[in-house]
Design a protein around this motif. Structure first.
Motif, PDB file in Angstrom:
ATOM      1  N   LYS A 224     -17.956  -5.692 -11.490  1.00  0.00           N
ATOM      2  CA  LYS A 224     -16.677  -4.997 -11.357  1.00  0.00           C
ATOM      3  C   LYS A 224     -16.898  -3.557 -10.916  1.00  0.00           C
ATOM      4  N   GLN A 238      -3.659   0.976  -5.702  1.00  0.00           N
ATOM      5  CA  GLN A 238      -3.477  -0.292  -6.413  1.00  0.00           C
ATOM      6  C   GLN A 238      -2.867  -1.352  -5.503  1.00  0.00           C
ATOM      7  N   SER A 239      -1.934  -0.924  -4.648  1.00  0.00           N
ATOM      8  CA  SER A 239      -1.313  -1.847  -3.697  1.00  0.00           C
ATOM      9  C   SER A 239      -2.355  -2.418  -2.736  1.00  0.00           C
ATOM     10  N   ILE A 241      -5.601  -2.698  -3.333  1.00  0.00           N
ATOM     11  CA  ILE A 241      -6.461  -3.580  -4.135  1.00  0.00           C
ATOM     12  C   ILE A 241      -5.829  -4.954  -4.285  1.00  0.00           C
ATOM     13  N   ASP A 242      -4.555  -4.978  -4.612  1.00  0.00           N
ATOM     14  CA  ASP A 242      -3.844  -6.248  -4.790  1.00  0.00           C
ATOM     15  C   ASP A 242      -3.765  -7.027  -3.475  1.00  0.00           C
ATOM     16  N   LYS A 243      -3.520  -6.309  -2.390  1.00  0.00           N
ATOM     17  CA  LYS A 243      -3.399  -6.943  -1.074  1.00  0.00           C
ATOM     18  C   LYS A 243      -4.695  -7.638  -0.668  1.00  0.00           C
ATOM     19  N   GLY A 245      -6.865  -8.899  -2.713  1.00  0.00           N
ATOM     20  CA  GLY A 245      -7.268  -9.880  -3.711  1.00  0.00           C
ATOM     21  C   GLY A 245      -8.378  -9.403  -4.629  1.00  0.00           C
ATOM     22  N   THR A 247      -7.771  -7.555  -7.487  1.00  0.00           N
ATOM     23  CA  THR A 247      -7.121  -7.072  -8.705  1.00  0.00           C
ATOM     24  C   THR A 247      -7.981  -7.209  -9.947  1.00  0.00           C
ATOM     25  N   ASP A 248      -8.733  -8.291 -10.044  1.00  0.00           N
ATOM     26  CA  ASP A 248      -9.529  -8.545 -11.248  1.00  0.00           C
ATOM     27  C   ASP A 248     -10.900  -7.862 -11.225  1.00  0.00           C
ATOM     28  N   ILE A 251     -10.839  -1.949 -10.777  1.00  0.00           N
ATOM     29  CA  ILE A 251      -9.914  -1.459 -11.786  1.00  0.00           C
ATOM     30  C   ILE A 251      -9.715   0.051 -11.666  1.00  0.00           C
TER      31      ILE A 251
END
Length: 369
Positions: A224, A238-239, A241-243, A245, A247-248, A251
């Motif tokens: 991580k 954060q957007s 990171i989510d885009k 993939g 997210t996990d 951090i």
């Protein structure tokens, strides 16, 4: 020796405030100098622990500097008058200016009999970066005026040797930063965590760290990346990171007071800044034994040491950054090698060594040497 420091303010947490407080405390407690810090924003409080031996005062007029144009002009003239009054009241042996608004441009012309030092906490490129929204002509004129003012100080103190040729001033002195972070143990380099400590701000270019991690995270999905910081761009990052993939595995944490414990729970330190004054977080990471992966930019060359103490590549090359990160992930031996080499360099950046340089500089300035 009476030493007077000028700084914009101490009531907020930031690298400049922290290092000025640490220096003032050391000069007062260890060298027993009479130290006063004068703040330009007129808020007589400190976000960092100030020694009882350090006095804190204000210039006066600082609350007008963020007002409309007319009040701002009045505030400037009020501060110039008050700076002169303070110098006459305190009668310091030496004055140090930490890039304080109004003070920077006027101090060399007030009480010329008192030695004055200008210290900057950004690199030349960092200051240029802060003028990105200005025209080329404005930047040229700004640095021409700045250099003409800086050369009027007894000494102009910069943070790194690599910044020298950008300024090219005869009164330049290089004094590195130090860290107060100390530890009785080192990271065991066994956790599968990469750490970054940085503001969520475009200058830190965390988008590049995200991009680099996206290239290799599938091959190392048990690792991580964790970032600790504050700043305006957290939601944007954060957007992204989510885009992608991530997210996990990527951090974004808030800043923490006990950053040492987070370093100790990590095995690699990553930095993707576009520029740094000195890169104090690198020194903190080295102190707890973390190998470093970074871009080779002004302000971090001291931590690179020709590849002996860190892995680095050209700024913006996320392909090579990802490769370097992967080398560290896959090789415990390389992590240990870089850590051991870095530990040998740390005495150069101890507070005792750096503050001895500052004390010697004060003595030379007072003796007109």
């Amino acid at each position: 020796m009476k030493i007077l420091y000028f700084i914009n303010g101490l009531n907020y947490k930031g690298g400049m405030a922290r290092i000025v407080v640490d220096k003032a405390n050391y000069l007062a407690d260890k060298f027993h100098h009479d130290v006063t810090i004068c703040v330009a924003n007129d808020v007589e409080s400190s976000a960092y622990n100030l020694s009882k031996n350090v006095k804190l005062c204000k210039i006066g007029g600082g609350n007008q500097l963020n007002a409309n144009s007319l009040r701002k002009i009045v505030g400037c003239f009020t501060q110039i008058k008050n700076i002169s009054r303070l110098l006459n009241e305190i009668e310091p042996n030496i004055v140090v200016n930490a890039q304080t608004q109004v003070v920077t441009w006027t101090l060399p012309f007030i009480r010329r009999d008192i030695p004055k030092i200008m210290e900057i906490h950004f690199s030349y490129l960092g200051m240029e970066y802060n003028l990105n929204d200005k025209s080329r002509l404005f930047k040229t004129l700004y640095f021409a005026v700045a250099k003409s003012i800086y050369r009027r100080y007894g000494r102009f103190v910069i943070l790194t040797d690599e910044d020298r040729h950008y300024w090219n001033l005869k009164n330049m002195v290089v004094i590195n930063n130090f860290t107060q972070l100390s530890t009785d143990r080192l990271s065991d380099l066994s956790s599968k965590r990469i750490i970054c400590v940085a503001r969520y701000h475009v200058q830190k270019r965390l988008d590049l760290l995200i991009d680099a991690w996206a290239k290799i995270h599938d091959r190392h999905n048990d690792w991580k990346v964790e970032v600790f910081g504050m700043g305006p761009d957290k939601a944007i990052l954060q957007s992204l990171i989510d885009k992608l993939g991530l997210t996990d595995s990527f951090i974004l944490n808030d800043a923490v007071d006990d950053v040492k414990s987070e370093y100790l729970k990590s095995s690699i330190f990553a930095l993707t800044s576009e520029h740094e004054g000195f890169g104090l977080v690198l020194l903190e990471a080295m102190t707890v034994g973390l190998p470093i992966c970074m871009f080779n930019i002004v302000g971090v060359g001291w931590a690179y040491n020709n590849g002996q103490t860190a892995l680095a590549c050209d700024f913006g090359n996320t392909e090579n950054f990802a490769k370097n990160l992967e080398k560290l992930i896959e090789s415990p031996h390389l992590r240990l090698k870089l850590r051991n080499n870095a530990l040998k360099e740390l005495p150069k950046y101890s507070i005792d060594h750096i503050m001895s340089q500052w004390n010697d500089l004060f003595i030379k300035c007072c003796n007109n040497a």
